[in-house]
Design a protein around this motif. Sequence first.
Motif, PDB file in Angstrom:
ATOM      1  N   TRP A  43      27.239 -21.875 108.510  1.00 53.25           N
ATOM      2  CA  TRP A  43      25.847 -21.422 107.264  1.00 53.25           C
ATOM      3  C   TRP A  43      26.605 -21.015 106.016  1.00 53.25           C
ATOM      4  O   TRP A  43      27.746 -21.517 105.722  1.00 53.25           O
ATOM      5  CB  TRP A  43      26.675 -19.155 108.113  1.00 53.25           C
ATOM      6  CG  TRP A  43      26.171 -18.658 108.910  1.00 53.25           C
ATOM      7  CD1 TRP A  43      26.658 -18.598 110.406  1.00 53.25           C
ATOM      8  CD2 TRP A  43      24.935 -18.630 108.740  1.00 53.25           C
ATOM      9  NE1 TRP A  43      25.772 -18.259 111.005  1.00 53.25           N
ATOM     10  CE2 TRP A  43      24.492 -18.063 110.514  1.00 53.25           C
ATOM     11  CE3 TRP A  43      23.484 -18.350 108.579  1.00 53.25           C
ATOM     12  CZ2 TRP A  43      22.912 -16.993 110.970  1.00 53.25           C
ATOM     13  CZ3 TRP A  43      22.749 -17.128 108.648  1.00 53.25           C
ATOM     14  CH2 TRP A  43      22.320 -16.845 109.834  1.00 53.25           C
ATOM     15  N   PHE A  44      25.586 -21.094 104.863  1.00 52.78           N
ATOM     16  CA  PHE A  44      25.942 -20.988 103.926  1.00 52.78           C
ATOM     17  C   PHE A  44      25.427 -19.848 103.193  1.00 52.78           C
ATOM     18  O   PHE A  44      24.585 -19.474 103.619  1.00 52.78           O
ATOM     19  CB  PHE A  44      25.102 -22.735 103.186  1.00 52.78           C
ATOM     20  CG  PHE A  44      25.445 -24.282 103.467  1.00 52.78           C
ATOM     21  CD1 PHE A  44      25.224 -24.569 105.462  1.00 52.78           C
ATOM     22  CD2 PHE A  44      26.989 -25.161 103.415  1.00 52.78           C
ATOM     23  CE1 PHE A  44      25.954 -25.417 105.856  1.00 52.78           C
ATOM     24  CE2 PHE A  44      27.465 -25.737 103.957  1.00 52.78           C
ATOM     25  CZ  PHE A  44      26.435 -25.910 104.967  1.00 52.78           C
ATOM     26  N   ARG A  45      25.566 -20.071 101.567  1.00 62.58           N
ATOM     27  CA  ARG A  45      25.158 -18.844 100.493  1.00 62.58           C
ATOM     28  C   ARG A  45      24.822 -19.465  99.674  1.00 62.58           C
ATOM     29  O   ARG A  45      25.660 -20.343  98.696  1.00 62.58           O
ATOM     30  CB  ARG A  45      25.518 -18.224 100.623  1.00 62.58           C
ATOM     31  CG  ARG A  45      26.896 -17.844 100.363  1.00 62.58           C
ATOM     32  CD  ARG A  45      27.806 -16.589 100.625  1.00 62.58           C
ATOM     33  NE  ARG A  45      29.297 -16.652  99.952  1.00 62.58           N
ATOM     34  CZ  ARG A  45      30.139 -15.663 100.042  1.00 62.58           C
ATOM     35  NH1 ARG A  45      29.964 -14.338 101.132  1.00 62.58           N
ATOM     36  NH2 ARG A  45      30.588 -15.126  99.587  1.00 62.58           N
ATOM     37  N   GLN A  46      24.367 -19.082  99.217  1.00 66.97           N
ATOM     38  CA  GLN A  46      23.888 -19.385  97.154  1.00 66.97           C
ATOM     39  C   GLN A  46      22.964 -18.000  96.461  1.00 66.97           C
ATOM     40  O   GLN A  46      22.409 -17.653  96.768  1.00 66.97           O
ATOM     41  CB  GLN A  46      22.413 -20.666  96.982  1.00 66.97           C
ATOM     42  CG  GLN A  46      22.148 -21.054  95.613  1.00 66.97           C
ATOM     43  CD  GLN A  46      21.465 -21.902  95.497  1.00 66.97           C
ATOM     44  OE1 GLN A  46      20.352 -22.468  96.585  1.00 66.97           O
ATOM     45  NE2 GLN A  46      21.874 -22.745  94.886  1.00 66.97           N
ATOM     46  N   ALA A  47      23.359 -17.585  95.701  1.00 67.58           N
ATOM     47  CA  ALA A  47      23.642 -16.579  94.714  1.00 67.58           C
ATOM     48  C   ALA A  47      23.109 -17.289  93.955  1.00 67.58           C
ATOM     49  O   ALA A  47      23.523 -18.458  93.404  1.00 67.58           O
ATOM     50  CB  ALA A  47      25.475 -15.732  94.163  1.00 67.58           C
ATOM     51  N   PRO A  48      22.513 -16.166  92.716  1.00 65.69           N
ATOM     52  CA  PRO A  48      21.692 -17.001  91.686  1.00 65.69           C
ATOM     53  C   PRO A  48      22.531 -17.248  90.040  1.00 65.69           C
ATOM     54  O   PRO A  48      23.438 -16.943  90.039  1.00 65.69           O
ATOM     55  CB  PRO A  48      20.849 -15.318  90.940  1.00 65.69           C
ATOM     56  CG  PRO A  48      20.866 -14.315  91.951  1.00 65.69           C
ATOM     57  CD  PRO A  48      22.005 -14.587  92.937  1.00 65.69           C
ATOM     58  N   GLY A  49      21.915 -18.423  90.045  1.00 67.07           N
ATOM     59  CA  GLY A  49      22.935 -18.987  89.179  1.00 67.07           C
ATOM     60  C   GLY A  49      24.141 -19.585  89.700  1.00 67.07           C
ATOM     61  O   GLY A  49      24.897 -20.769  88.849  1.00 67.07           O
ATOM     62  N   LYS A  50      24.356 -19.715  91.276  1.00 64.68           N
ATOM     63  CA  LYS A  50      25.908 -20.240  91.137  1.00 64.68           C
ATOM     64  C   LYS A  50      24.942 -21.794  93.135  1.00 64.68           C
ATOM     65  O   LYS A  50      23.907 -21.176  92.975  1.00 64.68           O
ATOM     66  CB  LYS A  50      26.369 -19.272  92.063  1.00 64.68           C
ATOM     67  CG  LYS A  50      26.874 -18.191  91.089  1.00 64.68           C
ATOM     68  CD  LYS A  50      27.716 -17.610  91.897  1.00 64.68           C
ATOM     69  CE  LYS A  50      28.182 -16.857  91.003  1.00 64.68           C
ATOM     70  NZ  LYS A  50      29.843 -16.048  91.631  1.00 64.68           N
TER      71      LYS A  50
ATOM     72  N   SER B  30      32.913  -4.811 106.166  1.00 66.77           N
ATOM     73  CA  SER B  30      33.414  -5.230 104.726  1.00 66.77           C
ATOM     74  C   SER B  30      32.674  -6.477 103.361  1.00 66.77           C
ATOM     75  O   SER B  30      33.321  -6.988 103.208  1.00 66.77           O
ATOM     76  CB  SER B  30      35.552  -5.418 105.056  1.00 66.77           C
ATOM     77  OG  SER B  30      35.807  -4.890 105.833  1.00 66.77           O
ATOM     78  N   LEU B  31      32.070  -5.944 104.104  1.00 64.54           N
ATOM     79  CA  LEU B  31      30.514  -6.371 102.728  1.00 64.54           C
ATOM     80  C   LEU B  31      31.217  -6.112 101.095  1.00 64.54           C
ATOM     81  O   LEU B  31      31.806  -4.902 101.038  1.00 64.54           O
ATOM     82  CB  LEU B  31      29.002  -5.903 102.843  1.00 64.54           C
ATOM     83  CG  LEU B  31      28.986  -7.559 104.133  1.00 64.54           C
ATOM     84  CD1 LEU B  31      27.395  -6.946 104.844  1.00 64.54           C
ATOM     85  CD2 LEU B  31      28.410  -8.378 104.285  1.00 64.54           C
ATOM     86  N   LYS B  32      31.286  -7.036 100.166  1.00 61.78           N
ATOM     87  CA  LYS B  32      31.474  -7.280  98.793  1.00 61.78           C
ATOM     88  C   LYS B  32      30.305  -7.341  98.393  1.00 61.78           C
ATOM     89  O   LYS B  32      29.463  -8.310  98.779  1.00 61.78           O
ATOM     90  CB  LYS B  32      32.414  -7.782  98.546  1.00 61.78           C
ATOM     91  CG  LYS B  32      33.962  -7.335  98.946  1.00 61.78           C
ATOM     92  CD  LYS B  32      34.772  -8.272  98.601  1.00 61.78           C
ATOM     93  CE  LYS B  32      36.444  -8.398 100.152  1.00 61.78           C
ATOM     94  NZ  LYS B  32      37.357  -9.321  99.374  1.00 61.78           N
ATOM     95  N   PRO B  33      30.295  -6.510  96.735  1.00 60.47           N
ATOM     96  CA  PRO B  33      29.028  -7.053  96.343  1.00 60.47           C
ATOM     97  C   PRO B  33      28.962  -8.797  95.761  1.00 60.47           C
ATOM     98  O   PRO B  33      27.634  -9.517  95.540  1.00 60.47           O
ATOM     99  CB  PRO B  33      29.344  -6.075  94.422  1.00 60.47           C
ATOM    100  CG  PRO B  33      29.651  -5.188  95.432  1.00 60.47           C
ATOM    101  CD  PRO B  33      31.072  -5.653  95.745  1.00 60.47           C
ATOM    102  N   GLU B  34      29.554  -9.163  95.483  1.00 61.42           N
ATOM    103  CA  GLU B  34      29.951 -11.260  95.381  1.00 61.42           C
ATOM    104  C   GLU B  34      29.839 -11.893  96.542  1.00 61.42           C
ATOM    105  O   GLU B  34      29.082 -12.538  96.610  1.00 61.42           O
ATOM    106  CB  GLU B  34      31.553 -11.620  95.368  1.00 61.42           C
ATOM    107  CG  GLU B  34      32.568 -11.150  96.127  1.00 61.42           C
ATOM    108  CD  GLU B  34      32.950  -9.383  95.599  1.00 61.42           C
ATOM    109  OE1 GLU B  34      31.984  -9.312  95.350  1.00 61.42           O
ATOM    110  OE2 GLU B  34      34.776  -9.244  95.695  1.00 61.42           O
ATOM    111  N   ASP B  35      29.347 -10.844  98.141  1.00 55.11           N
ATOM    112  CA  ASP B  35      28.586 -11.465  99.315  1.00 55.11           C
ATOM    113  C   ASP B  35      26.918 -11.527  98.864  1.00 55.11           C
ATOM    114  O   ASP B  35      26.552 -11.994  99.477  1.00 55.11           O
ATOM    115  CB  ASP B  35      28.467 -10.767 100.486  1.00 55.11           C
ATOM    116  CG  ASP B  35      31.075 -10.880 100.382  1.00 55.11           C
ATOM    117  OD1 ASP B  35      31.273  -9.738 100.973  1.00 55.11           O
ATOM    118  OD2 ASP B  35      31.396 -12.049 101.179  1.00 55.11           O
ATOM    119  N   THR B  36      26.641 -10.835  97.322  1.00 56.13           N
ATOM    120  CA  THR B  36      24.882 -11.061  97.307  1.00 56.13           C
ATOM    121  C   THR B  36      24.652 -12.568  97.277  1.00 56.13           C
ATOM    122  O   THR B  36      24.992 -13.179  96.593  1.00 56.13           O
ATOM    123  CB  THR B  36      24.889  -9.813  96.795  1.00 56.13           C
ATOM    124  OG1 THR B  36      25.311  -9.180  96.432  1.00 56.13           O
ATOM    125  CG2 THR B  36      23.497  -9.997  95.939  1.00 56.13           C
ATOM    126  N   ALA B  37      23.553 -12.852  98.017  1.00 61.48           N
ATOM    127  CA  ALA B  37      23.452 -14.806  98.411  1.00 61.48           C
ATOM    128  C   ALA B  37      21.992 -14.329  98.711  1.00 61.48           C
ATOM    129  O   ALA B  37      22.010 -12.700  99.800  1.00 61.48           O
ATOM    130  CB  ALA B  37      24.305 -14.500  98.473  1.00 61.48           C
TER     131      ALA B  37
END
Length: 125
Positions: free
Chosen positions: A36-43, A85-92
């Motif tokens: 599993w991978f994730r990509q946030a805007p600009g990252k 326990s999701l955090k805003p920084e998990d947004t992606a």
Amino acid sequence: QLQLVESGGGLVQPGGSLRLSCAASGFTLDYYTIGWFRQAPGKEREGVSCISSGGGSTNYADSVKGRFTISRDNAKNTVYLQMNSLKPEDTAIYYCAALLHCCCSDYVHFQYDYWGQGTQVTVSS
């Protein structure tokens, strides 16, 4: 058609939970290691978790350890990512990927055989 399809994303408040699914069609996941991978805007894209083909070995990024759990149900040809326990920084956008391989060591650098189209996870109040 050989493909992976993610589902289960959505909008959730901080502290909430989501379960992502990664379902394979056209092939069986039994012998595939799944990342599993994730990509946030600009990252850049980052590895989140991995489960070996046999399910006996898992890896987690430090940022999600203790909060996310990866699992697989080969009978359903599906891999799951339970996110608590999701955090805003998990947004992606979250993606799953499959490689015909046994193990998770160095999974972030694998050349995967298949990728899903991604599912959006947004953590916001």
